[in-house]
Design a protein around this motif. Structure first.
Motif, PDB file in Angstrom:
ATOM      1  N   ARG A  56       1.311   2.018   5.846  1.00 27.42           N
ATOM      2  CA  ARG A  56       0.261   2.259   6.832  1.00 27.42           C
ATOM      3  C   ARG A  56      -0.957   2.913   6.189  1.00 27.42           C
ATOM      4  NH1 ARG A  56      -2.341   6.796   7.993  1.00 27.42           N
ATOM      5  NH2 ARG A  56      -0.372   7.942   7.981  1.00 27.42           N
ATOM      6  N   SER A  76      -4.622   1.327   6.402  1.00 25.53           N
ATOM      7  CA  SER A  76      -5.713   2.027   7.082  1.00 25.53           C
ATOM      8  C   SER A  76      -6.853   2.335   6.115  1.00 25.53           C
ATOM      9  CB  SER A  76      -5.208   3.311   7.749  1.00 25.53           C
ATOM     10  OG  SER A  76      -4.644   4.194   6.815  1.00 25.53           O
ATOM     11  N   MET A  93      -4.330   0.344  13.836  1.00 23.72           N
ATOM     12  CA  MET A  93      -5.093   1.235  12.960  1.00 23.72           C
ATOM     13  C   MET A  93      -6.432   1.632  13.559  1.00 23.72           C
ATOM     14  SD  MET A  93      -3.141   1.457  10.314  1.00 23.72           S
ATOM     15  CE  MET A  93      -1.543   0.708  10.437  1.00 23.72           C
TER      16      MET A  93
END
Length: 346
Positions: free
Chosen positions: A119, A123, A152
């Motif tokens: 993640r 992002s 995101m």
């Protein structure tokens, strides 16, 4: 409310208090009255080793449990399965939190940690792309791209809003619809800003500083025109004054700073105190993370750190600066020193 009901129906369960504590911090609830008591009690239970599913999400084997660690280490990992719901089954997070098998807890905790690392990369890439879409002539940034990931959007909008000091919407396209997140930096009230535009929206909800929004692709220009027109009537409240406590260098000792923890936990509505330290001679200045952050070395036992630095004219070594920030203790290799986490340097 769920915690109170569980207490009434099945009695006090320490694990439930921990989960409610984490939830209150995650949702940035005001730390008043019962909520403050729950957070304080939940942290004490974590220090006792209660609730392994939460404890195993921490980076360190023996973490120093407090509200900061929960906010910056635990909450993002609990959120990640929701943000990347197209990659994993978010319902497995509930099963994980209810698990009592240490083997299963350790296994799933590693999966969650790995997913959170993925993640971060996603992002960061999305943030870089979003920055290329910024047009500084606008006072409210509306950023759209087919590559954006809906999960995101809030993270990227929040980081950009903080960096640009203006409201930001980041929206991802899903076939013929856009879904996105808005962060206002407190410069305007999102609960009312889109009132006259509601007929053009499919969904909208949130609070003053953050909101989610959805609208069809053919309404994109309508939304942009509305925001640009509406912003012509908006005057930002740029009151950047700080409520600070002026201190002398001699007062910033490890013992004095450690004593501040008697007031913890800090959070929404009960903020950590800000201190003003004036006319400090900088011994050395370092840029970190490719210029994203700055560290000033003031003495052998005092350093100042500013994340997401912007005012580069103040970052020259051997300068004399004033600092406004929070005072905390940093421990490394058994040695303690005081750190100033800077809100403003001038």
């Amino acid at each position: 409310v769920a915690l109170m009901l569980s207490r009434a129906l099945i009695g006090e369960k320490k694990e439930h208090v921990v989960l409610a504590c984490v939830a209150a911090i995650a949702d940035v609830m005001p730390l008043h009255k019962e909520t403050r008591a729950i957070v304080k009690l939940g942290i004490s239970y974590l220090k006792q080793g209660i609730c392994p599913p939460i404890r195993f999400l921490a980076k360190e084997r023996y973490p120093k449990w407090d509200e900061m660690l929960i906010a910056y280490q635990i909450v993002p990992k609990l959120n990640v399965t929701g943000r990347l719901a197209d990659m994993v089954n978010v319902n497995n997070t509930v099963k994980y939190l209810l698990s009592t098998s240490m083997e299963e807890i350790q296994h799933v905790a590693k999966q969650i940690n790995d997913l959170n690392e993925k993640r971060k990369v996603m992002s960061d890439d999305m943030l870089l792309k979003a920055k290329t879409l910024v047009h500084e002539e606008y006072r409210f940034q509306l950023l759209f791209d087919d590559s954006f990931h809906e999960g995101m959007a809030g993270l990227v909008a929040g980081k950009l809003a903080e960096e640009l000091q203006m409201p930001v919407m980041v929206a991802a396209r899903n076939q013929d619809h856009f879904k996105g997140s808005i962060r206002s930096q407190g410069l305007l009230d999102l609960t009312t800003f889109f009132d006259e535009c509601k007929p053009s929206l499919v969904s909208f909800g949130g609070h003053k500083a953050a909101a989610g929004i959805g609208f069809s692709y053919d309404k994109k220009q309508v939304i942009q025109d509305y925001v640009n027109s509406r912003m012509e009537q908006v005057v930002f409240d740029n009151d950047s004054s700080y409520d600070v406590i002026a201190v002398e260098r001699s007062e910033i000792t490890i013992a004095e700073v450690e004593s501040l923890q008697l007031l913890a936990p800090f959070g929404e509505g009960f903020e950590e105190p800000l201190f003003l330290l004036e006319k400090q001679k900088v011994q050395d200045c370092r840029s970190l993370s490719k210029g994203a952050h700055t560290k000033w070395i003031l003495s052998d036992d005092l350093e100042a750190m500013q994340f997401q630095s912007r005012d580069w004219e103040f970052y020259n070594p051997e300068a004399t600066l004033n600092f406004i920030g929070n005072l905390r203790i940093n421990s490394f290799m058994g040695r303690k020193k005081v750190n100033i986490y800077v809100s403003k340097a001038y």
